[in-house]
Design a protein around this motif. Structure first.
Motif, PDB file in Angstrom:
ATOM      1  N   ARG A 276       0.865  -1.183   0.000  1.00 33.85           N
ATOM      2  CA  ARG A 276       0.000   0.000   0.000  1.00 33.85           C
ATOM      3  C   ARG A 276       0.894   1.224   0.000  1.00 33.85           C
ATOM      4  NH1 ARG A 276      -5.013   2.623   1.589  1.00 33.85           N
ATOM      5  NH2 ARG A 276      -6.145   0.674   1.318  1.00 33.85           N
ATOM      6  N   PRO A 277       0.563   2.257  -0.789  1.00 32.88           N
ATOM      7  CA  PRO A 277       1.417   3.441  -0.808  1.00 32.88           C
ATOM      8  C   PRO A 277       1.625   4.007   0.590  1.00 32.88           C
ATOM      9  CG  PRO A 277      -0.193   3.546  -2.573  1.00 32.88           C
ATOM     10  CD  PRO A 277      -0.571   2.376  -1.726  1.00 32.88           C
ATOM     11  N   ALA A 278       2.888   4.275   0.902  1.00 33.08           N
ATOM     12  CA  ALA A 278       3.251   4.828   2.204  1.00 33.08           C
ATOM     13  C   ALA A 278       4.454   5.735   2.013  1.00 33.08           C
ATOM     14  CB  ALA A 278       3.577   3.713   3.194  1.00 33.08           C
ATOM     15  N   ARG A 279       4.490   6.835   2.770  1.00 32.22           N
ATOM     16  CA  ARG A 279       5.588   7.794   2.634  1.00 32.22           C
ATOM     17  C   ARG A 279       6.678   7.501   3.651  1.00 32.22           C
ATOM     18  NH1 ARG A 279       6.342  12.292   0.038  1.00 32.22           N
ATOM     19  NH2 ARG A 279       4.118  12.557  -0.487  1.00 32.22           N
ATOM     20  N   GLY A 280       7.903   7.399   3.138  1.00 29.20           N
ATOM     21  CA  GLY A 280       9.043   7.191   4.005  1.00 29.20           C
ATOM     22  C   GLY A 280      10.308   7.764   3.384  1.00 29.20           C
TER      23      GLY A 280
END
Length: 358
Positions: A276-280
């Motif tokens: 799932r798209p996730a910001r890191g």
């Protein structure tokens, strides 16, 4: 300058400050939650990765430390049933990284996640003060069950349609998650790309579209951001990355260091860690897996397949293979003392917010 930071939502939640500590999987503990709540804001426990006994134990630990309101967050998930060949292909893609970490070849997990309905039943039984949800829309009947148990319900929205859906189903508030936010995107209606709306643009549009109180989230690290959110019509601000740097944060020191040394361009969204798209923060894992961005299995399958990798990377102090979730304003953490206590962070945030209104 306002004499008080009280809003209709803070009064409804039973807190004194319009500050909510974001529910960060792997980044929140009962000690953090209680410290934030005791300071007049609202602490949040990320429980999506916990089984039912663990949820029970964590909530008991919070209640032993505070009598103030707190929130428990879950992911709205269906039980996955992936095709065997899809899982095998995903394991093959991850094998070279497992070799570098000294891990044996990956195997098909017995299960990919805990049962959401069982977790939800536990929240109802525990009568938690506030329950928040992301990744999907909770049905109206389940929201009524939580209301009957005395719980308020907050839903996550990344676009106006999602906020309207939460209002229709009976939620008490909606958290407007801007594209700047660290960690997983909550999108469940429309495409992820079209829902990458910045906090500054998203909040007022949701405020205008629903009668529910709105919580602003995404890229908020200090009182200036909180004041901006309130000015846009939000009734509280949710901060995650800021609390990852607190004394109560359980995250790996290397992760904290990456946050502290980050700049405005350090983060990006990726599906490669969890599906799932996730910001890191960009690291070697993201770069090496980038060619497979669109083919990795959806959450929670990819998440389960990379769990051992991420844990082993932590043990080996190899941040290049960790999921270093962080928002776009993570570098503002350098303005704070290292390991600032969560309660002190809440106090400073409130002072900065009042000063910003001046």
């Amino acid at each position: 300058m306002p004499r008080s930071l009280s809003t209709s939502l803070t009064r409804k939640l039973g807190i004194t400050l319009p500050i909510i500590q974001g529910p960060m999987n792997g980044g929140s503990t009962p000690e953090m939650v209680a410290a934030v709540s005791n300071a007049g804001a609202m602490g949040s426990l990320a429980a999506a990765n916990f089984d039912v006994p663990t949820i029970h134990a964590k909530v008991a630990a919070i209640r032993a430390l505070t009598s103030k309101p707190f929130c428990v967050n879950l992911f709205v998930l269906d039980t996955p049933a992936p095709a065997t060949d899809q899982v095998r292909a995903a394991l093959d893609r991850l094998h070279p990284i497992r070799v570098e970490l000294g891990l044996a070849p990956g195997t098909v997990p017995a299960r990919y996640c805990d049962e959401f309905r069982e977790q939800l039943d536990m929240l109802v039984a525990l009568k938690v003060p506030v329950a928040s949800f992301t990744f999907g829309l909770l049905d109206a009947a389940s929201i009524r069950r939580l209301h009957d148990a005395g719980s308020l319900v907050i839903g996550t929205a990344t676009n106006v349609a999602e906020a309207c859906a939460w209002e229709k189903n009976g939620a008490d508030a909606v958290c407007a998650q801007g594209a700047e936010a660290g960690g997983h995107r909550g999108t469940f209606l429309g495409s992820t790309d079209s829902s990458m709306i910045g906090t500054l643009a998203l909040v007022p549009q949701i405020v205008d579209a629903v009668s529910l109180p709105v919580i602003a989230a995404g890229g908020i690290m200090d009182g200036r951001g909180i004041a901006a959110a309130l000015t846009l019509g939000a009734q509280a601000a949710q901060l995650g990355t800021a609390f990852l740097m607190s004394a109560e944060s359980p995250i790996h020191p290397a992760w904290q260091e990456k946050i502290r040394s980050s700049v405005d361009t350090s983060t990006r969204t990726t599906r490669t860690f969890t599906g799932r798209p996730a910001r890191g923060i960009v690291n070697d894992f993201m770069l090496r897996m980038a060619p497979f961005e669109e083919v990795v299995p959806a959450y929670p399958i990819q998440h389960a397949l990379t769990t051992e990798i991420r844990k082993a990377a932590g043990v080996a102090n190899r941040p290049e293979f960790m999921s270093l979730w962080a928002g776009q304003a993570a570098g503002l953490s350098r303005r704070r003392a290292e390991k600032i206590p969560a309660a002190e962070l809440v106090r400073v945030l409130a002072e900065e917010t009042l000063a910003a209104f001046g």
